[in-house]
Design a protein around this motif. Structure first.
Motif, PDB file in Angstrom:
ATOM      1  N   ALA A 146       0.820  -1.218   0.000  1.00 37.13           N
ATOM      2  CA  ALA A 146       0.000   0.000   0.000  1.00 37.13           C
ATOM      3  C   ALA A 146       0.852   1.265   0.000  1.00 37.13           C
ATOM      4  O   ALA A 146       0.535   2.235  -0.701  1.00 37.13           O
ATOM      5  N   ASP A 147       1.934   1.285   0.774  1.00 33.65           N
ATOM      6  CA  ASP A 147       2.744   2.499   0.853  1.00 33.65           C
ATOM      7  C   ASP A 147       3.237   2.938  -0.524  1.00 33.65           C
ATOM      8  O   ASP A 147       3.234   4.128  -0.855  1.00 33.65           O
ATOM      9  N   ALA A 148       3.669   1.980  -1.332  1.00 34.83           N
ATOM     10  CA  ALA A 148       4.194   2.319  -2.658  1.00 34.83           C
ATOM     11  C   ALA A 148       3.103   2.883  -3.563  1.00 34.83           C
ATOM     12  O   ALA A 148       3.384   3.729  -4.422  1.00 34.83           O
ATOM     13  N   ARG A 149       1.864   2.406  -3.398  1.00 36.00           N
ATOM     14  CA  ARG A 149       0.767   2.887  -4.236  1.00 36.00           C
ATOM     15  C   ARG A 149       0.199   4.210  -3.739  1.00 36.00           C
ATOM     16  O   ARG A 149      -0.350   4.985  -4.525  1.00 36.00           O
ATOM     17  N   TRP A 150       0.309   4.454  -2.443  1.00 33.23           N
ATOM     18  CA  TRP A 150      -0.401   5.574  -1.838  1.00 33.23           C
ATOM     19  C   TRP A 150       0.446   6.797  -1.545  1.00 33.23           C
ATOM     20  O   TRP A 150      -0.061   7.915  -1.551  1.00 33.23           O
ATOM     21  N   PHE A 151       1.734   6.599  -1.227  1.00 25.49           N
ATOM     22  CA  PHE A 151       2.546   7.687  -0.694  1.00 25.49           C
ATOM     23  C   PHE A 151       3.868   7.815  -1.437  1.00 25.49           C
ATOM     24  O   PHE A 151       4.312   6.877  -2.108  1.00 25.49           O
ATOM     25  N   THR A 152       4.488   8.976  -1.280  1.00 19.77           N
ATOM     26  CA  THR A 152       5.843   9.151  -1.800  1.00 19.77           C
ATOM     27  C   THR A 152       6.811   8.356  -0.926  1.00 19.77           C
ATOM     28  O   THR A 152       6.509   8.030   0.224  1.00 19.77           O
ATOM     29  N   PRO A 153       7.993   8.010  -1.464  1.00 24.87           N
ATOM     30  CA  PRO A 153       8.933   7.173  -0.707  1.00 24.87           C
ATOM     31  C   PRO A 153       9.275   7.767   0.669  1.00 24.87           C
ATOM     32  O   PRO A 153       9.542   8.959   0.797  1.00 24.87           O
ATOM     33  N   PRO A 204       1.144   7.801  -8.834  1.00 26.35           N
ATOM     34  CA  PRO A 204       1.267   6.837  -9.922  1.00 26.35           C
ATOM     35  C   PRO A 204      -0.073   6.213 -10.319  1.00 26.35           C
ATOM     36  O   PRO A 204      -0.204   5.691 -11.424  1.00 26.35           O
ATOM     37  N   ALA A 205      -1.044   6.259  -9.424  1.00 24.08           N
ATOM     38  CA  ALA A 205      -2.330   5.593  -9.690  1.00 24.08           C
ATOM     39  C   ALA A 205      -3.233   6.447 -10.571  1.00 24.08           C
ATOM     40  O   ALA A 205      -3.827   5.954 -11.542  1.00 24.08           O
ATOM     41  N   THR A 206      -3.358   7.706 -10.233  1.00 22.76           N
ATOM     42  CA  THR A 206      -4.134   8.646 -11.055  1.00 22.76           C
ATOM     43  C   THR A 206      -3.266   9.886 -11.267  1.00 22.76           C
ATOM     44  O   THR A 206      -3.405  10.880 -10.555  1.00 22.76           O
ATOM     45  N   PRO A 207      -2.345   9.842 -12.222  1.00 22.21           N
ATOM     46  CA  PRO A 207      -1.421  10.960 -12.450  1.00 22.21           C
ATOM     47  C   PRO A 207      -2.164  12.245 -12.798  1.00 22.21           C
ATOM     48  O   PRO A 207      -3.355  12.221 -13.146  1.00 22.21           O
ATOM     49  N   LEU A 223      -8.109  23.278 -11.865  1.00 21.25           N
ATOM     50  CA  LEU A 223      -7.177  22.194 -11.542  1.00 21.25           C
ATOM     51  C   LEU A 223      -6.051  22.725 -10.676  1.00 21.25           C
ATOM     52  O   LEU A 223      -5.454  23.760 -10.978  1.00 21.25           O
ATOM     53  N   VAL A 224      -5.763  22.011  -9.575  1.00 19.94           N
ATOM     54  CA  VAL A 224      -4.638  22.325  -8.706  1.00 19.94           C
ATOM     55  C   VAL A 224      -3.748  21.094  -8.629  1.00 19.94           C
ATOM     56  O   VAL A 224      -4.231  19.989  -8.369  1.00 19.94           O
ATOM     57  N   GLU A 225      -2.445  21.271  -8.869  1.00 19.14           N
ATOM     58  CA  GLU A 225      -1.478  20.185  -8.708  1.00 19.14           C
ATOM     59  C   GLU A 225      -0.671  20.428  -7.436  1.00 19.14           C
ATOM     60  O   GLU A 225      -0.175  21.537  -7.217  1.00 19.14           O
ATOM     61  N   ILE A 226      -0.542  19.391  -6.616  1.00 15.62           N
ATOM     62  CA  ILE A 226       0.162  19.522  -5.351  1.00 15.62           C
ATOM     63  C   ILE A 226       1.505  18.803  -5.447  1.00 15.62           C
ATOM     64  O   ILE A 226       1.553  17.573  -5.580  1.00 15.62           O
ATOM     65  N   PRO A 227       2.596  19.542  -5.381  1.00 13.74           N
ATOM     66  CA  PRO A 227       3.913  18.884  -5.422  1.00 13.74           C
ATOM     67  C   PRO A 227       4.154  18.090  -4.151  1.00 13.74           C
ATOM     68  O   PRO A 227       3.666  18.423  -3.070  1.00 13.74           O
ATOM     69  N   GLY A 228       4.892  16.992  -4.298  1.00 14.60           N
ATOM     70  CA  GLY A 228       5.220  16.169  -3.137  1.00 14.60           C
ATOM     71  C   GLY A 228       4.076  15.338  -2.618  1.00 14.60           C
ATOM     72  O   GLY A 228       4.155  14.794  -1.512  1.00 14.60           O
ATOM     73  N   ALA A 229       3.013  15.215  -3.390  1.00  7.60           N
ATOM     74  CA  ALA A 229       1.855  14.417  -2.972  1.00  7.60           C
ATOM     75  C   ALA A 229       1.682  13.243  -3.911  1.00  7.60           C
ATOM     76  O   ALA A 229       1.793  13.384  -5.129  1.00  7.60           O
ATOM     77  N   SER A 230       1.378  12.093  -3.349  1.00  9.54           N
ATOM     78  CA  SER A 230       1.057  10.920  -4.141  1.00  9.54           C
ATOM     79  C   SER A 230      -0.461  10.724  -4.136  1.00  9.54           C
ATOM     80  O   SER A 230      -1.202  11.705  -4.205  1.00  9.54           O
ATOM     81  N   HIS A 231      -0.923   9.475  -4.010  1.00  2.00           N
ATOM     82  CA  HIS A 231      -2.332   9.190  -4.255  1.00  2.00           C
ATOM     83  C   HIS A 231      -3.250   9.625  -3.112  1.00  2.00           C
ATOM     84  O   HIS A 231      -4.404   9.991  -3.358  1.00  2.00           O
ATOM     85  N   LEU A 232      -2.784   9.579  -1.889  1.00  2.00           N
ATOM     86  CA  LEU A 232      -3.631   9.983  -0.757  1.00  2.00           C
ATOM     87  C   LEU A 232      -3.201  11.370  -0.283  1.00  2.00           C
ATOM     88  O   LEU A 232      -2.702  11.562   0.830  1.00  2.00           O
ATOM     89  N   ALA A 233      -3.437  12.356  -1.119  1.00  2.00           N
ATOM     90  CA  ALA A 233      -2.980  13.713  -0.837  1.00  2.00           C
ATOM     91  C   ALA A 233      -3.519  14.288   0.472  1.00  2.00           C
ATOM     92  O   ALA A 233      -2.785  14.995   1.167  1.00  2.00           O
ATOM     93  N   PRO A 234      -4.782  14.039   0.860  1.00  2.64           N
ATOM     94  CA  PRO A 234      -5.237  14.617   2.132  1.00  2.64           C
ATOM     95  C   PRO A 234      -4.463  14.127   3.348  1.00  2.64           C
ATOM     96  O   PRO A 234      -4.397  14.822   4.363  1.00  2.64           O
ATOM     97  N   ALA A 235      -3.877  12.935   3.256  1.00  3.48           N
ATOM     98  CA  ALA A 235      -3.068  12.422   4.363  1.00  3.48           C
ATOM     99  C   ALA A 235      -1.631  12.883   4.273  1.00  3.48           C
ATOM    100  O   ALA A 235      -0.986  13.148   5.293  1.00  3.48           O
TER     101      ALA A 235
END
Length: 375
Positions: A146-153, A204-207, A223-235
Motif C-alpha cells: 500500500a505504501d508504494a501505491r499511496w505515498f511518496t517514498p 502513480p495511480a491517477t497521475p 485544476l490544482v497540482e500539489i507537489p510532493g503528494a502521491s495518491h492519498l494527498a489529504p493524508a
C-alpha cells in the motif's frame, strides 16, 4: 427494521452548510483526519466509509457493484441525515462517486472537489484481476504494497495501512468491480456544478493527466497540482489540500478578501497577511469571511454608507487606530474630507465631545497624509 447506512462521522455545526467527504479504496474516513476538523469550522462535515471498510457493513454491496450503487448509498445517507443539497469532496473511488453524482444527480450537489481520481481507472482488466486476487487470497498482500501505491517514498500513515489490511475482502472486491465498470469520459461535459480537481504530482495511480482530462472536459473546472503528494494527498499534504478546498468551497472568503483589499488597500492587507501566524490564522479567516465576505458585500447599504457607520462606531468605542484605517477606507469609498468631518461632528453630539476631539485629531493627521493637507 432499522435502516442500514454507510458508517459515517459528522463534525461541525448542525446548521452549517453540509460537506460530504468520500474515501479512497482500502481506506476509511480516517483518511480525512488532518483536513476534516479544519473544514468543520465552516461546514457540517460528514465523512463516510465504503462498504466493508471502517465501520460500514460489508454486505451493502456485492459482486458486480457499480459506482452508481455507491453513489446511491451516499444519497441514502444524506437523506437519512436530512441533507437535501451538499458540497462533496472525494479521493480516488470517492472522487468517482462525486463525479457520478454530478452527472446523474446534479440537483443534490452545490459544488464538487475530485482529488487524485479519474473519469476512468485504466480499463476494466486490472480491476477484474485485482478483484479475483482478493477473493482468492485476501488483502494481506495488497496491504503490504500500500505504501508504494499511496505515498511518496519514506512516507506512511500506519493507521490507513491497517484499515486496508482489515477491510472485508468481498466488499473490497466488489468495489474493484465498480471501478472496472466505471467510465464517465463521455458524460463529463454534462457536469454543471462548480468543480475543482486536485492532483498529486507524484501520484502513480491517477497521475495529473487524469485530473487534467476531467478539468478540460467539465465547463469552468479548475485544476490544482500539489507537489510532493502521491495518491492519498489529504493524508500526505493536508495543508495544501485544505487550502485548495477552502478556496473552492468557501466563496465568502475569496469574495471577502477581494472586498477587503478594495476598501482597506493592498498595503494594509498585505501587512496583515504577513503578520499572520497559526495562532491568528482562524481569526483572519473569520474577518475575511464574515465581516468582508458577508457584511460588506450586502447590497442593502452602499460602501459610502457603511464607511460613515463604521467611522461612528469606532469613535463611540474609542478605537482610534482602527479609525485611522477607516478614514483612509472612507476616502476610497468616495467620501470627501468635508463629509468625513460632518460624520465626526455628528459623533460629538451622540458620542461626546472628548471622543470627537480625538477622532478629529486622528482624521486630520490621516487626511493630511492622504490628501496633502486637505481637510
Amino acid at each position: 427494521m432499522t435502516e442500514r447506512l454507510l458508517n459515517h462521522r459528522a463534525e461541525g455545526p448542525a446548521s452549517a452548510p453540509p460537506l460530504l467527504l468520500g474515501p479512497s479504496l482500502g481506506t476509511s474516513c480516517a483518511l480525512w483526519d488532518e483536513v476534516a476538523p479544519e473544514l468543520s469550522a465552516r461546514h457540517r462535515v460528514v465523512r463516510w466509509d465504503l462498504p466493508g471498510h471502517g465501520g460500514s457493513p460489508a454486505d451493502l454491496i456485492g459482486p458486480g457493484a457499480t459506482v452508481g450503487d455507491l453513489a446511491g448509498l451516499v444519497l441514502e445517507l444524506a437523506d437519512a441525515l436530512g441533507v437535501e443539497r451538499f458540497a462533496y469532496a472525494g479521493v480516488s473511488l470517492g472522487g468517482a462517486v462525486g463525479l457520478h453524482l454530478a452527472v446523474h444527480h446534479p440537483e443534490r450537489l452545490s459544488s464538487l472537489a475530485v482529488i487524485c481520481s479519474s473519469a476512468h481507472f485504466n480499463g476494466a482488466g486490472p480491476w477484474r484481476e485485482r478483484a479475483a486476487l482478493v477473493r482468492r487470497e485476501g488483502l494481506a498482500g495488497l496491504a503490504d504494497s500500500a505504501d508504494a501505491r499511496w505515498f511518496t517514498p519514506g512516507f506512511t500513515v500506519p493507521g490507513l495501512v491497517r484499515d486496508h489490511r482489515d477491510a472485508d475482502p468481498e466488499a473490497y472486491a466488489a468495489c474493484c468491480d465498480a471501478l472496472a465498470a466505471y467510465d464517465l469520459r463521455e458524460e463529463l461535459a454534462r457536469i454543471s456544478v462548480p468543480t475543482l480537481l486536485i492532483a498529486g504530482r507524484e501520484d502513480p495511480a491517477t497521475p495529473p493527466a487524469h485530473l487534467r482530462e476531467i478539468a478540460d472536459a467539465v465547463p469552468g473546472a479548475a485544476l490544482v497540482e500539489i507537489p510532493g503528494a502521491s495518491h492519498l494527498a489529504p493524508a500526505e499534504r493536508p495543508e495544501a489540500v485544505l487550502t485548495a478546498l477552502r478556496a473552492h468551497f468557501d466563496g465568502d472568503a475569496a469574495r471577502g478578501m477581494e472586498v477587503r483589499r478594495q476598501v482597506l488597500g493592498d498595503a494594509h492587507v498585505d501587512r496583515a497577511q504577513a503578520r499572520q501566524t497559526p495562532f491568528t490564522a482562524r481569526f483572519q479567516d473569520f474577518i475575511s469571511r464574515y465581516a468582508w465576505g458577508e457584511i460588506w458585500t450586502d447590497p442593502t447599504l452602499s460602501r459610502r454608507e457603511r464607511s460613515m457607520i463604521t467611522l461612528t462606531a469606532l469613535v463611540a468605542h474609542g478605537h482610534y487606530e482602527e479609525l485611522a484605517m477607516h478614514v483612509r477606507a472612507a476616502r476610497r469609498n468616495g467620501l470627501t474630507p468635508e463629509e468625513i468631518g460632518a460624520v465626526l461632528l455628528q459623533t460629538a453630539v451622540y458620542c461626546g465631545v472628548p471622543a470627537a476631539n480625538s477622532a478629529f485629531a486622528t482624521a486630520q493627521r490621516v487626511l493630511a497624509e492622504e490628501d496633502g493637507g486637505a481637510g
